[in-house]
Design an enzyme around this catalytic site. Structure first.
Site, PDB file in Angstrom:
ATOM      1  N   ARG A 173      67.241 -15.167 -12.190  1.00 25.60           N
ATOM      2  CA  ARG A 173      66.390 -14.018 -11.891  1.00 25.60           C
ATOM      3  C   ARG A 173      66.959 -12.810 -12.627  1.00 25.60           C
ATOM      4  O   ARG A 173      68.155 -12.761 -12.922  1.00 25.60           O
ATOM      5  CB  ARG A 173      66.367 -13.746 -10.387  1.00 25.60           C
ATOM      6  CG  ARG A 173      65.806 -14.902  -9.543  1.00 25.60           C
ATOM      7  CD  ARG A 173      65.889 -14.581  -8.060  1.00 25.60           C
ATOM      8  NE  ARG A 173      65.329 -15.646  -7.241  1.00 25.60           N
ATOM      9  CZ  ARG A 173      66.026 -16.662  -6.731  1.00 25.60           C
ATOM     10  NH1 ARG A 173      67.335 -16.725  -6.961  1.00 25.60           N
ATOM     11  NH2 ARG A 173      65.450 -17.588  -6.000  1.00 25.60           N
TER      12      ARG A 173
ATOM     13  N   LYS B 174      69.295 -15.149  -3.739  1.00 28.32           N
ATOM     14  CA  LYS B 174      68.763 -14.599  -2.499  1.00 28.32           C
ATOM     15  C   LYS B 174      69.561 -15.104  -1.304  1.00 28.32           C
ATOM     16  O   LYS B 174      69.964 -16.261  -1.261  1.00 28.32           O
ATOM     17  CB  LYS B 174      67.290 -14.981  -2.346  1.00 28.32           C
ATOM     18  CG  LYS B 174      66.382 -14.324  -3.378  1.00 28.32           C
ATOM     19  CD  LYS B 174      64.928 -14.685  -3.150  1.00 28.32           C
ATOM     20  CE  LYS B 174      64.025 -13.966  -4.133  1.00 28.32           C
ATOM     21  NZ  LYS B 174      62.600 -14.300  -3.933  1.00 28.32           N
TER      22      LYS B 174
ATOM     23  N   HIS C 168      59.901 -12.330 -14.926  1.00 32.90           N
ATOM     24  CA  HIS C 168      60.305 -13.721 -14.717  1.00 32.90           C
ATOM     25  C   HIS C 168      59.805 -14.670 -15.814  1.00 32.90           C
ATOM     26  O   HIS C 168      59.911 -15.886 -15.674  1.00 32.90           O
ATOM     27  CB  HIS C 168      59.795 -14.226 -13.361  1.00 32.90           C
ATOM     28  CG  HIS C 168      60.727 -13.930 -12.231  1.00 32.90           C
ATOM     29  ND1 HIS C 168      61.908 -13.237 -12.394  1.00 32.90           N
ATOM     30  CD2 HIS C 168      60.652 -14.251 -10.907  1.00 32.90           C
ATOM     31  CE1 HIS C 168      62.511 -13.140 -11.212  1.00 32.90           C
ATOM     32  NE2 HIS C 168      61.775 -13.733 -10.305  1.00 32.90           N
TER      33      HIS C 168
ATOM     34  N   ARG D 261      62.401 -17.074 -16.955  1.00 28.23           N
ATOM     35  CA  ARG D 261      62.738 -17.979 -15.849  1.00 28.23           C
ATOM     36  C   ARG D 261      61.679 -19.075 -15.741  1.00 28.23           C
ATOM     37  O   ARG D 261      62.006 -20.257 -15.601  1.00 28.23           O
ATOM     38  CB  ARG D 261      62.828 -17.169 -14.557  1.00 28.23           C
ATOM     39  CG  ARG D 261      63.143 -17.966 -13.288  1.00 28.23           C
ATOM     40  CD  ARG D 261      63.426 -16.993 -12.154  1.00 28.23           C
ATOM     41  NE  ARG D 261      63.380 -17.588 -10.844  1.00 28.23           N
ATOM     42  CZ  ARG D 261      64.388 -18.230 -10.280  1.00 28.23           C
ATOM     43  NH1 ARG D 261      65.525 -18.395 -10.935  1.00 28.23           N
ATOM     44  NH2 ARG D 261      64.287 -18.719  -9.060  1.00 28.23           N
TER      45      ARG D 261
ATOM     46  N   HIS E  63      65.772 -22.304  -5.519  1.00 28.80           N
ATOM     47  CA  HIS E  63      64.685 -22.292  -4.544  1.00 28.80           C
ATOM     48  C   HIS E  63      65.138 -23.024  -3.274  1.00 28.80           C
ATOM     49  O   HIS E  63      65.598 -24.163  -3.348  1.00 28.80           O
ATOM     50  CB  HIS E  63      63.443 -23.003  -5.094  1.00 28.80           C
ATOM     51  CG  HIS E  63      62.738 -22.233  -6.164  1.00 28.80           C
ATOM     52  ND1 HIS E  63      61.853 -22.815  -7.059  1.00 28.80           N
ATOM     53  CD2 HIS E  63      62.765 -20.910  -6.487  1.00 28.80           C
ATOM     54  CE1 HIS E  63      61.388 -21.886  -7.877  1.00 28.80           C
ATOM     55  NE2 HIS E  63      61.923 -20.738  -7.553  1.00 28.80           N
TER      56      HIS E  63
ATOM     57  N   TYR F 161      55.488 -25.607 -10.892  1.00 28.65           N
ATOM     58  CA  TYR F 161      55.720 -25.985 -12.290  1.00 28.65           C
ATOM     59  C   TYR F 161      55.291 -27.418 -12.595  1.00 28.65           C
ATOM     60  O   TYR F 161      55.350 -27.841 -13.744  1.00 28.65           O
ATOM     61  CB  TYR F 161      57.206 -25.844 -12.632  1.00 28.65           C
ATOM     62  CG  TYR F 161      57.713 -24.431 -12.502  1.00 28.65           C
ATOM     63  CD1 TYR F 161      57.395 -23.451 -13.436  1.00 28.65           C
ATOM     64  CD2 TYR F 161      58.511 -24.060 -11.420  1.00 28.65           C
ATOM     65  CE1 TYR F 161      57.849 -22.153 -13.304  1.00 28.65           C
ATOM     66  CE2 TYR F 161      58.976 -22.762 -11.284  1.00 28.65           C
ATOM     67  CZ  TYR F 161      58.638 -21.812 -12.228  1.00 28.65           C
ATOM     68  OH  TYR F 161      59.086 -20.524 -12.092  1.00 28.65           O
TER      69      TYR F 161
END
Length: 301
Positions: free
Chosen positions: A152, A176, A247, A250, A273, A282
């Site tokens: 990120r 995160k 992003h 990414r 994730h 994706y």
């Protein structure tokens, strides 16, 4: 109810361990929510109804907010009301029966392999590196790391000099919720980084003491906004007409891995994730690849 926001932010910061950017977004969302309620004559938590919450969501949609943003707003509102009940600042939670709007599955915009190569070449300067400016060397390293790791923007901005292991070849990122993950780095990315550390970073540092990996011209940590500007600048220089977002690299990282046969679980781990359903956006790439293989090799295609 605005007087309760600070206490709520302290609570989720400690209990949830959310990223700084998420906390800032939640504060903005709640301020917007309470301002909306005030316009409807609602001043206390006991006056808030399910209809008020639903109307707030519809108001966001009327202002062309994306489904992702609306869901984040609702998450902030739900947590806020649960907090008020938990702290005996309200008797009931009006959000208990409010459903989360379904997210539209949008295929992210990605670059082709030729386009990403063109961006890196645009930053790399003349063959052999002769005549490259210190900023070009830094920017080439930034692009290589972005594409090699799928970090990120905020994660790349926060990298330290100790985040890179050159011998083994990996970068250690903190994502995160302060979750740490290890991502492999290829030879090209490591070479670009080593050139930056040798030729550029000492000049950006200007005799200061700083362990931040990527520095601005003032010798401070490069901001997320500046990193985004780097991506957009070299996209224009490479004559790429696509819309470039923070992003984009990414998304490109994840897409190219799947195109070349990587499994979804590995991509999930590298992207950081927590839920594989986030990574599944994706999988359209894999489907397109399978369709092209089928069309090429099946006798009745």
């Amino acid at each position: 109810m605005k007087e309760f926001i600070d206490a709520f932010m302290d609570y989720i910061s400690v209990e949830r361990g959310l990223a700084k950017n998420t906390l800032l977004a939640y504060r903005r969302d709640l301020t917007k929510y309470i301002d909306f309620l005030a316009l409807k004559g609602v001043k206390t938590s006991s006056q808030v109804s399910r209809e008020h919450v639903s109307n707030f969501m519809f108001d966001l949609k009327k202002h062309d907010m994306s489904a992702t943003t609306i869901c984040r707003n609702l998450a902030a509102v739900k947590m806020f009301h649960r907090f008020l009940v938990r702290e005996n600042l309200a008797k009931e939670d009006p959000t208990t029966l409010v459903d989360t709007p379904k997210l539209w599955q949008r295929i992210p915009s990605v670059l082709t392999q030729a386009e990403i190569e063109a961006m890196i070449v645009a930053a790399s300067g003349p063959a052999g590196g002769a005549g490259k400016k210190i900023q070009q060397i830094r920017d080439a390293a930034i692009l290589e790391i972005f594409y090699a790791s799928g970090l990120r923007v905020s994660e790349l901005s926060d990298l330290k000099t100790t985040s890179i292991n050159y011998e083994v070849g990996f970068v250690r990122a903190v994502g995160k919720g302060s979750k740490e993950r290890i991502i492999p780095l290829g030879k090209k990315a490591r070479e670009a980084l080593q050139l930056y550390l040798l030729k550029s970073r000492p000049k950006f540092l200007k005799n200061q003491v700083n362990d931040v990996l990527f520095l601005s011209r003032s010798g401070k940590r490069i901001s997320r906004q500046s990193l985004w500007a780097v991506i957009k600048f070299y996209a224009r220089k490479a004559n790429i007409k696509k819309t470039i977002k923070p992003h984009t690299l990414r998304h490109t990282f994840a897409t190219h891995l799947l195109e070349h046969g990587a499994d979804l679980r590995s991509v999930q781990e590298m992207l950081g994730h927590s839920d594989i359903s986030t990574t599944q956006i994706y999988t359209h790439v894999d489907k397109e690849r399978l369709k092209s293989v089928h069309k090429k090799f099946h006798p009745r295609s």
